[in-house]
Design an enzyme around this catalytic site. Structure first.
Site, PDB file in Angstrom:
ATOM      1  N   CYS A   1      97.912 -43.618  -0.114  1.00 16.34           N
ATOM      2  CA  CYS A   1      99.214 -43.972  -0.559  1.00 16.34           C
ATOM      3  C   CYS A   1     100.095 -44.518   0.299  1.00 16.34           C
ATOM      4  CB  CYS A   1      99.835 -42.771  -1.556  1.00 16.34           C
ATOM      5  SG  CYS A   1      99.559 -41.301  -0.700  1.00 16.34           S
TER       6      CYS A   1
ATOM      7  N   GLN B   1     106.873 -38.154   3.303  1.00 14.68           N
ATOM      8  CA  GLN B   1     106.073 -38.134   2.203  1.00 14.68           C
ATOM      9  C   GLN B   1     106.458 -37.064   1.322  1.00 14.68           C
ATOM     10  OE1 GLN B   1     102.309 -39.778   4.966  1.00 14.68           O
ATOM     11  NE2 GLN B   1     101.642 -38.929   3.098  1.00 14.68           N
TER      12      GLN B   1
ATOM     13  N   LYS C   1      94.290 -42.800   8.946  1.00 11.59           N
ATOM     14  CA  LYS C   1      94.128 -43.730   7.978  1.00 11.59           C
ATOM     15  C   LYS C   1      94.801 -44.859   7.748  1.00 11.59           C
ATOM     16  CE  LYS C   1      93.025 -39.972   4.424  1.00 11.59           C
ATOM     17  NZ  LYS C   1      93.402 -39.253   3.430  1.00 11.59           N
TER      18      LYS C   1
ATOM     19  N   ARG D   1     105.557 -34.701   5.867  1.00 14.74           N
ATOM     20  CA  ARG D   1     105.814 -34.291   4.493  1.00 14.74           C
ATOM     21  C   ARG D   1     107.161 -33.881   4.341  1.00 14.74           C
ATOM     22  NH1 ARG D   1     102.136 -35.289   0.981  1.00 14.74           N
ATOM     23  NH2 ARG D   1     100.761 -34.387   1.580  1.00 14.74           N
TER      24      ARG D   1
ATOM     25  N   HIS E   1     107.020 -41.816  -1.540  1.00 17.35           N
ATOM     26  CA  HIS E   1     106.766 -41.798  -0.015  1.00 17.35           C
ATOM     27  C   HIS E   1     107.626 -42.961   0.509  1.00 17.35           C
ATOM     28  CE1 HIS E   1     103.649 -39.021  -0.530  1.00 17.35           C
ATOM     29  NE2 HIS E   1     102.692 -39.600  -0.591  1.00 17.35           N
TER      30      HIS E   1
HETATM   31  P1  NAP Z   1      96.118 -32.655  -8.509  1.00 22.71           P
HETATM   32  O1  NAP Z   1      97.225 -33.110  -9.154  1.00 22.71           O
HETATM   33  O2  NAP Z   1      95.755 -31.553  -7.966  1.00 22.71           O
HETATM   34  O3  NAP Z   1      94.808 -32.824  -9.867  1.00 22.71           O
HETATM   35  C1  NAP Z   1      93.513 -32.782  -9.491  1.00 22.71           C
HETATM   36  C2  NAP Z   1      92.810 -31.940 -10.565  1.00 22.71           C
HETATM   37  O4  NAP Z   1      93.186 -30.702 -10.499  1.00 22.71           O
HETATM   38  C3  NAP Z   1      93.190 -32.078 -12.020  1.00 22.71           C
HETATM   39  O5  NAP Z   1      92.451 -33.244 -12.594  1.00 22.71           O
HETATM   40  C4  NAP Z   1      92.982 -30.826 -12.919  1.00 22.71           C
HETATM   41  O6  NAP Z   1      91.458 -30.860 -13.001  1.00 22.71           O
HETATM   42  C5  NAP Z   1      92.846 -29.826 -11.712  1.00 22.71           C
HETATM   43  N1  NAP Z   1      94.275 -28.858 -11.876  1.00 22.71           N
HETATM   44  C6  NAP Z   1      94.136 -27.602 -11.696  1.00 22.71           C
HETATM   45  N2  NAP Z   1      95.401 -27.022 -12.027  1.00 22.71           N
HETATM   46  C7  NAP Z   1      96.297 -28.035 -12.392  1.00 22.71           C
HETATM   47  C8  NAP Z   1      97.576 -28.180 -12.917  1.00 22.71           C
HETATM   48  N3  NAP Z   1      98.252 -27.105 -13.143  1.00 22.71           N
HETATM   49  N4  NAP Z   1      97.866 -29.459 -13.522  1.00 22.71           N
HETATM   50  C9  NAP Z   1      97.266 -30.376 -13.438  1.00 22.71           C
HETATM   51  N5  NAP Z   1      95.930 -30.427 -12.982  1.00 22.71           N
HETATM   52  C10 NAP Z   1      95.449 -29.304 -12.464  1.00 22.71           C
HETATM   53  O7  NAP Z   1      95.698 -34.101  -7.702  1.00 22.71           O
HETATM   54  P2  NAP Z   1      96.149 -35.658  -7.742  1.00 22.71           P
HETATM   55  O8  NAP Z   1      97.370 -35.545  -6.603  1.00 22.71           O
HETATM   56  O9  NAP Z   1      96.223 -36.155  -8.831  1.00 22.71           O
HETATM   57  O10 NAP Z   1      94.973 -36.146  -6.701  1.00 22.71           O
HETATM   58  C11 NAP Z   1      93.833 -36.571  -7.183  1.00 22.71           C
HETATM   59  C12 NAP Z   1      93.149 -37.436  -6.099  1.00 22.71           C
HETATM   60  O11 NAP Z   1      93.894 -38.581  -5.877  1.00 22.71           O
HETATM   61  C13 NAP Z   1      93.031 -36.659  -4.877  1.00 22.71           C
HETATM   62  O12 NAP Z   1      91.735 -37.231  -4.158  1.00 22.71           O
HETATM   63  C14 NAP Z   1      94.035 -37.251  -3.851  1.00 22.71           C
HETATM   64  O13 NAP Z   1      93.954 -37.292  -2.603  1.00 22.71           O
HETATM   65  C15 NAP Z   1      94.026 -38.641  -4.204  1.00 22.71           C
HETATM   66  N6  NAP Z   1      95.303 -39.204  -4.227  1.00 22.71           N
HETATM   67  C16 NAP Z   1      96.690 -38.609  -4.595  1.00 22.71           C
HETATM   68  C17 NAP Z   1      97.882 -39.326  -4.542  1.00 22.71           C
HETATM   69  C18 NAP Z   1      99.034 -38.464  -4.902  1.00 22.71           C
HETATM   70  O14 NAP Z   1     100.111 -39.135  -4.555  1.00 22.71           O
HETATM   71  N7  NAP Z   1      98.969 -37.438  -5.357  1.00 22.71           N
HETATM   72  C19 NAP Z   1      97.765 -40.435  -4.041  1.00 22.71           C
HETATM   73  C20 NAP Z   1      96.817 -41.150  -3.702  1.00 22.71           C
HETATM   74  C21 NAP Z   1      95.530 -40.526  -3.724  1.00 22.71           C
HETATM   75  P3  NAP Z   1      90.714 -30.139 -14.349  1.00 22.71           P
HETATM   76  O15 NAP Z   1      91.409 -30.885 -15.551  1.00 22.71           O
HETATM   77  O16 NAP Z   1      89.083 -30.575 -13.823  1.00 22.71           O
HETATM   78  O17 NAP Z   1      91.152 -28.544 -14.238  1.00 22.71           O
END
Ligand code: NAP
Length: 371
Positions: A135, A162, A244, A269, A276
């Protein structure tokens, strides 16, 4: 119409992706099915048309039949499922938010306003793995790739600020829970104007040190504090998040070996909710006048915007609060630093869930759907 599997739609990135796809009517151009590791059979998110109930994200045979899989599920899922799917004969396009495959030779890091020609060339060559960049790296390039294009950049140092949302949905909840705990702990002192400021400071300090402060996700207080280490250690004292910066920015720009442009800094962070920010020091190869630098950035893409280096504009326009939920990537505080006329300082803010995550994935899907 191409069949598109969307895995990880409940997470932070997945939720923003679906929201943007609805706004841009992307679902009019494909047949979507939503997948989750924990919600099989649940109702799919509202996208303005009928879709099948949520399917199981571990079902290799079902997923392998799709034309496109977009995964916002995270690195562990990619590590397990991507090879399994390819082994099971999945020949479609894999579009991913996780970092797992980013540095693979067979994968392209996607940021089409910056590297559309690389993406088109990869499609032409039959590449099928397309991965969104880190990001902060994507946001840095959205802000200053115009300077790179002119060949003016010798190196970049980026000091990041961030947001909690960069760590995912659970971490966002924890930040707010920490804020509530601190607010409630300090409320009796705060509500009594007769109590001294040191009492208030002590109440907050005690809340931060308390065993009851929610910190399962971050491990430490983030609200009213900061954490100067993101992700794991790599080599030479760098964190993986900092590593990265160099490898991904150069891969996105297609620069290799002697052509690589050094990028390094400290990633931190902070207690922002979303967006960010980064303080940049850009070493220029020559003394380019400030107005020429401003104009180059402003013209580089429709989303980069120069904010005047004045206090009112900076405070009103160059903050996470102002930028959250928008596609703009403003950069301000642009000035030549004391070190000399080839040292440019700047500060940029961007919504890391949009250009830093969901938007490049969404746009990549559209590129694939338009093939
Ligand atoms: P996240 O919010 O933790 O969501 C990932 C998975 O966690 C969801 O698909 C869901 O899967 C599960 N989950 C469990 N409890 C949850 C809850 N209370 N609410 C929502 N989901 C829950 O992760 P993310 O930030 O979207 O990141 C996903 C990927 O993108 C990672 O590899 C990260 O490194 C990358 N990424 C993130 C960002 C960012 O700013 N966040 C930026 C660039 C890349 P189920 O439906 O299968 O349970």
């Amino acid at each position: 119409m191409k069949r598109v599997a969307i895995v990880g739609f409940r997470g932070m990135v997945g939720s923003v992706l679906v929201e943007r796809m609805v706004a841009e009517r992307d679902f009019d151009h494909c047949e979507p099915v939503f997948f989750s590791t924990s919600q099989t059979g649940a109702k799919a998110p509202a996208i303005g048309r009928d879709v099948a109930p949520v399917a199981g994200a571990g079902d290799v045979d079902t997923l392998a039949k799709f034309d496109v899989i977009i995964s916002c599920q995270g690195g562990d899922y990619t590590t397990e499922m991507h090879p399994a799917l390819r082994r099971a004969g999945f020949k479609g396009v894999w579009i991913d938010a996780a970092s797992t495959l980013r540095m693979n030779d067979a994968a392209v890091i996607i940021l089409d306003p910056v590297n559309r020609s690389l993406i088109d060339d990869a499609i032409h060559r039959g590449v099928r793995d397309f991965v969104g960049g880190n990001c902060t790296v994507s946001l840095m390039l959205m802000a200053i790739h115009g300077l790179y294009q002119k060949g003016w950049v010798e190196w970049v140092s980026t000091m990041t600020y961030q947001a909690a949302s960069g760590a995912g949905a659970k971490n966002m909840r924890e930040l707010v829970a920490q804020m509530r705990f601190i607010g409630q702990s300090a409320a009796p002192v705060l509500d009594d104007p007769a109590r001294g400021i040191l009492e208030l400071d002590r109440a907050v300090g005690q809340a931060l040190a308390s065993e009851k402060l929610p910190k399962d996700e971050f491990g430490f207080p983030l609200a009213a504090s900061l954490l100067a280490y993101i992700d794991k250690p790599v080599e030479a004292g760098q964190s993986r998040e900092e590593w990265k910066g160099h490898v991904e920015s150069n891969k996105i720009l297609g620069l290799r070996g002697a052509d690589e442009i050094p990028v390094d800094g400290i990633c931190v962070r902070i207690g922002a909710m979303r967006c960010h920010s980064q303080g940049l020091t850009i070493k220029l190869k020559k003394d380019v006048p400030l107005d020429e630098l401003d104009a180059t950035i402003a013209e580089s893409n429709p989303w980069a915007r120069v904010v005047k280096n004045e206090k009112p504009a900076t405070l009103a326009e160059l903050t996470p609060a102002a930028i959250s939920g928008t596609l703009e990537v403003p950069i301000g505080r642009l000035r030549k630093l004391k070190m000399g006329p080839t040292y440019l300082g700047g500060f940029t803010v961007g919504d890391q869930l949009l250009w830093g995550a969901a938007e490049p994935l969404r746009r990549m899907l559209r590129i694939v759907l338009e093939q």
